[in-house]
Design a protein around this motif. Structure first.
Motif, PDB file in Angstrom:
ATOM      1  N   TYR A   1       0.945  -1.050  -0.018  1.00 13.70           N
ATOM      2  CA  TYR A   1      -0.010  -0.051   0.130  1.00 13.70           C
ATOM      3  C   TYR A   1       0.769   1.217   0.113  1.00 13.70           C
ATOM      4  N   PHE A   2       1.939   1.307   0.836  1.00 12.02           N
ATOM      5  CA  PHE A   2       2.871   2.510   0.834  1.00 12.02           C
ATOM      6  C   PHE A   2       3.449   2.530  -0.545  1.00 12.02           C
ATOM      7  N   ILE A   3       4.064   1.521  -1.113  1.00 11.50           N
ATOM      8  CA  ILE A   3       4.710   1.675  -2.434  1.00 11.50           C
ATOM      9  C   ILE A   3       3.553   2.295  -3.537  1.00 11.50           C
ATOM     10  N   ARG A   4       2.465   1.570  -3.427  1.00  7.76           N
ATOM     11  CA  ARG A   4       1.250   2.330  -4.222  1.00  7.76           C
ATOM     12  C   ARG A   4       1.066   3.754  -4.148  1.00  7.76           C
ATOM     13  N   GLN A   5       1.027   4.169  -3.085  1.00  9.44           N
ATOM     14  CA  GLN A   5       0.745   5.477  -2.719  1.00  9.44           C
ATOM     15  C   GLN A   5       2.106   6.379  -3.191  1.00  9.44           C
ATOM     16  N   ALA A   6       3.237   5.898  -2.894  1.00 12.41           N
ATOM     17  CA  ALA A   6       4.445   6.642  -3.292  1.00 12.41           C
ATOM     18  C   ALA A   6       4.384   7.097  -4.870  1.00 12.41           C
ATOM     19  N   GLU A   7       4.193   5.575  -5.615  1.00 11.53           N
ATOM     20  CA  GLU A   7       4.081   5.837  -6.823  1.00 11.53           C
ATOM     21  C   GLU A   7       2.833   6.759  -7.360  1.00 11.53           C
ATOM     22  N   LEU A   8       1.759   6.706  -6.735  1.00  9.85           N
ATOM     23  CA  LEU A   8       0.715   7.762  -7.090  1.00  9.85           C
ATOM     24  C   LEU A   8       0.975   9.013  -7.052  1.00  9.85           C
ATOM     25  N   GLU A   9       1.545   9.400  -5.968  1.00  9.13           N
ATOM     26  CA  GLU A   9       2.132  10.887  -5.664  1.00  9.13           C
ATOM     27  C   GLU A   9       3.229  11.168  -6.883  1.00  9.13           C
ATOM     28  N   GLN A  10       4.327  10.308  -7.219  1.00  9.60           N
ATOM     29  CA  GLN A  10       5.049  10.553  -8.205  1.00  9.60           C
ATOM     30  C   GLN A  10       4.369  10.603  -9.579  1.00  9.60           C
ATOM     31  N   TRP A  11       3.202  10.032  -9.880  1.00  7.93           N
ATOM     32  CA  TRP A  11       2.647   9.882 -10.924  1.00  7.93           C
ATOM     33  C   TRP A  11       1.812  11.483 -11.316  1.00  7.93           C
ATOM     34  N   LYS A  12       1.165  11.837  -9.805  1.00  9.44           N
ATOM     35  CA  LYS A  12       0.250  13.112  -9.882  1.00  9.44           C
ATOM     36  C   LYS A  12       1.517  14.233 -10.241  1.00  9.44           C
ATOM     37  N   ARG A  13       2.708  14.191  -9.722  1.00  4.97           N
ATOM     38  CA  ARG A  13       3.740  15.456  -9.796  1.00  4.97           C
ATOM     39  C   ARG A  13       3.832  15.412 -11.412  1.00  4.97           C
ATOM     40  N   LYS A  14       4.227  14.289 -12.022  1.00  2.00           N
ATOM     41  CA  LYS A  14       4.696  14.113 -13.453  1.00  2.00           C
ATOM     42  C   LYS A  14       3.705  14.560 -14.275  1.00  2.00           C
ATOM     43  N   THR A  15       2.513  14.211 -14.025  1.00  2.23           N
ATOM     44  CA  THR A  15       1.179  14.515 -14.933  1.00  2.23           C
ATOM     45  C   THR A  15       1.072  15.862 -14.905  1.00  2.23           C
ATOM     46  N   SER A  16       1.076  16.625 -13.788  1.00  2.00           N
ATOM     47  CA  SER A  16       0.677  18.171 -13.699  1.00  2.00           C
ATOM     48  C   SER A  16       1.972  18.668 -14.564  1.00  2.00           C
ATOM     49  N   LYS A  17       3.115  18.465 -14.384  1.00  4.43           N
ATOM     50  CA  LYS A  17       4.194  19.119 -15.195  1.00  4.43           C
ATOM     51  C   LYS A  17       3.986  18.853 -16.721  1.00  4.43           C
ATOM     52  N   LEU A  18       3.493  17.531 -17.020  1.00  2.00           N
ATOM     53  CA  LEU A  18       3.349  17.419 -18.443  1.00  2.00           C
ATOM     54  C   LEU A  18       2.182  17.935 -18.878  1.00  2.00           C
ATOM     55  N   ARG A  19       1.290  18.371 -18.011  1.00  2.00           N
ATOM     56  CA  ARG A  19      -0.069  18.888 -18.597  1.00  2.00           C
ATOM     57  C   ARG A  19       0.452  20.451 -18.837  1.00  2.00           C
ATOM     58  N   THR A  20       1.221  21.120 -18.117  1.00  2.00           N
ATOM     59  CA  THR A  20       1.474  22.270 -18.217  1.00  2.00           C
ATOM     60  C   THR A  20       2.163  22.571 -19.483  1.00  2.00           C
ATOM     61  N   ARG A  21       3.241  21.668 -19.746  1.00  2.00           N
ATOM     62  CA  ARG A  21       3.929  21.659 -20.636  1.00  2.00           C
ATOM     63  C   ARG A  21       3.187  21.395 -22.071  1.00  2.00           C
ATOM     64  N   ASN A  22       2.163  20.814 -22.224  1.00  2.00           N
ATOM     65  CA  ASN A  22       1.222  20.660 -23.231  1.00  2.00           C
ATOM     66  C   ASN A  22       0.401  21.885 -23.531  1.00  2.00           C
TER      67      ASN A  22
END
Length: 86
Positions: free
Chosen positions: A39-60
């Motif tokens: 559960y902890f690993i999944r939560q950490a990965e989810l947070e990383q994906w959230k940060r990456k997607t927000s950067k990608l969204r801004t760049r797009n």
């Protein structure tokens, strides 16, 4: 010269084993993990994906605005050239 290492040699090398448990990469498919750890690993990965997607969204958005401005500029230029040619 022993200082130069090719990229294939570097790719074949594995990172050295660490004594620190925090620096060790965990493979959930091979290691036996408790539900809390998974559960902890999944939560950490989810947070990383959230940060990456927000950067990608801004760049797009910036890229889209740039392309739109370029197309609008070309349309205005063609229109001005067409009006002057008449």
């Amino acid at each position: 010269n022993s200082l130069i290492v090719s990229t294939t040699d570097m790719a074949d090398q594995k990172p050295p084993k660490s004594d620190s448990p925090f620096a060790t990469r965990i493979d959930p498919t091979k290691d036996t993990l408790s539900r809390e750890q998974i559960y902890f690993i999944r939560q950490a990965e989810l947070e990383q994906w959230k940060r990456k997607t927000s950067k990608l969204r801004t760049r797009n958005v910036v890229t889209g605005l740039g392309i739109g401005a370029l197309v609008l500029g070309i349309c205005i230029l063609v229109r001005l050239l067409y009006i002057r040619a008449r």
